[in-house]
Enzyme design. Structure first.
Site, PDB file in Angstrom:
ATOM      1  N   SER A  86     -11.154  -1.005  -0.581  1.00  0.00           N
ATOM      2  CA  SER A  86      -9.719  -1.040  -0.424  1.00  0.00           C
ATOM      3  C   SER A  86      -9.822  -0.952   1.583  1.00  0.00           C
ATOM      4  O   SER A  86      -9.452  -1.724   1.938  1.00  0.00           O
ATOM      5  CB  SER A  86      -8.925   0.282  -0.870  1.00  0.00           C
TER       6      SER A  86
ATOM      7  N   HIS B 291      -3.308   5.778   2.584  1.00  0.00           N
ATOM      8  CA  HIS B 291      -4.161   5.569   3.069  1.00  0.00           C
ATOM      9  C   HIS B 291      -3.858   4.170   3.368  1.00  0.00           C
ATOM     10  O   HIS B 291      -4.360   2.385   3.880  1.00  0.00           O
ATOM     11  CB  HIS B 291      -4.577   5.168   1.013  1.00  0.00           C
TER      12      HIS B 291
ATOM     13  N   ASP C 295       0.996  -1.084   0.065  1.00  0.00           N
ATOM     14  CA  ASP C 295       0.226   0.085   0.275  1.00  0.00           C
ATOM     15  C   ASP C 295       0.799   1.834  -0.176  1.00  0.00           C
ATOM     16  O   ASP C 295       2.008   1.049  -0.532  1.00  0.00           O
ATOM     17  CB  ASP C 295      -1.212   0.098   1.259  1.00  0.00           C
TER      18      ASP C 295
END
Length: 275
Positions: free
Chosen positions: A210, A51, A17
């Protein structure tokens, strides 16, 4: 029944990620190592977008004692290097230090050298590494799931809302691999307005597939702890057979059903070789 002893303890979990804020109060001590794919080195953890920190927070809420191997990529082009690293994090082929499962929130259809990514997923298969991918946020069009998520052994995760319905943004299946149509996504999980960690010791509410994928990745970590020695195929079967369904057939927006964490753990604990 509730299983407080099943926390993911001792189970290595990879996350590819944007990185992670390892200094967040909730995540301190949970990141076993951090690898920067651009620099190709193990280094101090960082997150350039938030994120990865949000994804990691979701995963560790479900499997709080799992050992996180956090791998930072800046774009999909460095994902292959990340995949390669996770096959042998310590660089010693005599040690078994790869993760049992890896969470992925990346993919695109115009990947150059796509066969390299498929080959890497094949190596993961040989090591027993389960590749969990978010379905993507391309909306209602069928067949919108990107590569290399279409590889047969991946587990692709769609996002549901608070009512258990597929969100409008969640990419629909099916996919095509080597000329064959495959039923992906396989499973769905909550992905709308999910609260988790953000850099700077913050918490925030994000939506996306996600956010759904780490619920599934963490559940595989719980299955792995509940019954050590299970093959990747057995873990996959337990996960999918435990899913809750209202429709009793594969659905392009929901897969074969919605994640049931408790039932997954129960089935793993009850699993015998006769299964």
């Amino acid at each position: 029944a509730y299983y407080p002893e099943i926390t993911g303890r001792g189970i290595r979990v990879g996350i590819i990620d944007t990185g992670v804020d390892a200094e967040h109060d909730f995540l301190k001590g949970k990141i076993k190592l951090f690898y920067d794919s651009d620099k190709a080195e193990i280094t101090k953890a960082s997150d350039y977008a938030g994120h990865g920190t949000h994804v990691t927070g979701i995963l560790t809420q479900v499997a709080p004692e799992s050992e996180i191997l956090s791998v930072q990529i800046h774009d999909v082009k460095t994902a292959f290097r990340a995949m390669e690293f996770l096959c042998d994090p310590d660089g010693d082929p005599n040690t078994n230090d790869w993760p049992q499962v890896v969470n992925n929130s990346w993919g695109q259809d115009n990947l150059l050298d796509i066969e390299l990514y498929y080959r890497a997923l094949g190596v993961w298969d040989s090591l027993g590494i389960i590749a969990v991918f978010s379905a993507g946020n391309n909306g209602l069009d069928d067949g919108a799931i990107t590569k290399p998520k279409n590889y047969p052994s991946t587990i692709v995760v769609a996002a549901t809302d608070a009512d258990g319905l597929a969100t409008d943004f969640s990419s629909r299946g099916p996919v095509v691999f080597d000329g064959s149509t495959l039923q992906k996504p396989e499973i769905s999980a909550p992905g709308d307005k999910i609260i988790s960690t953000l850099p700077g010791n913050l918490w925030g509410e994000w939506s996306g597939t996600s956010m759904a994928a780490p619920f599934v990745t963490a559940t595989i970590a719980l299955i792995s702890q509940a019954h050590p020695g299970l093959s990747a195929r057995a873990k996959r079967d337990i996960l999918l057979k435990s899913s809750f369904t209202r429709i009793y057939e594969w659905d392009p927006g929901l897969g074969f059903g919605e994640l049931d964490i408790l039932e997954s753990v129960r089935r793993a604990l009850d699993f015998t070789l006769r299964n």
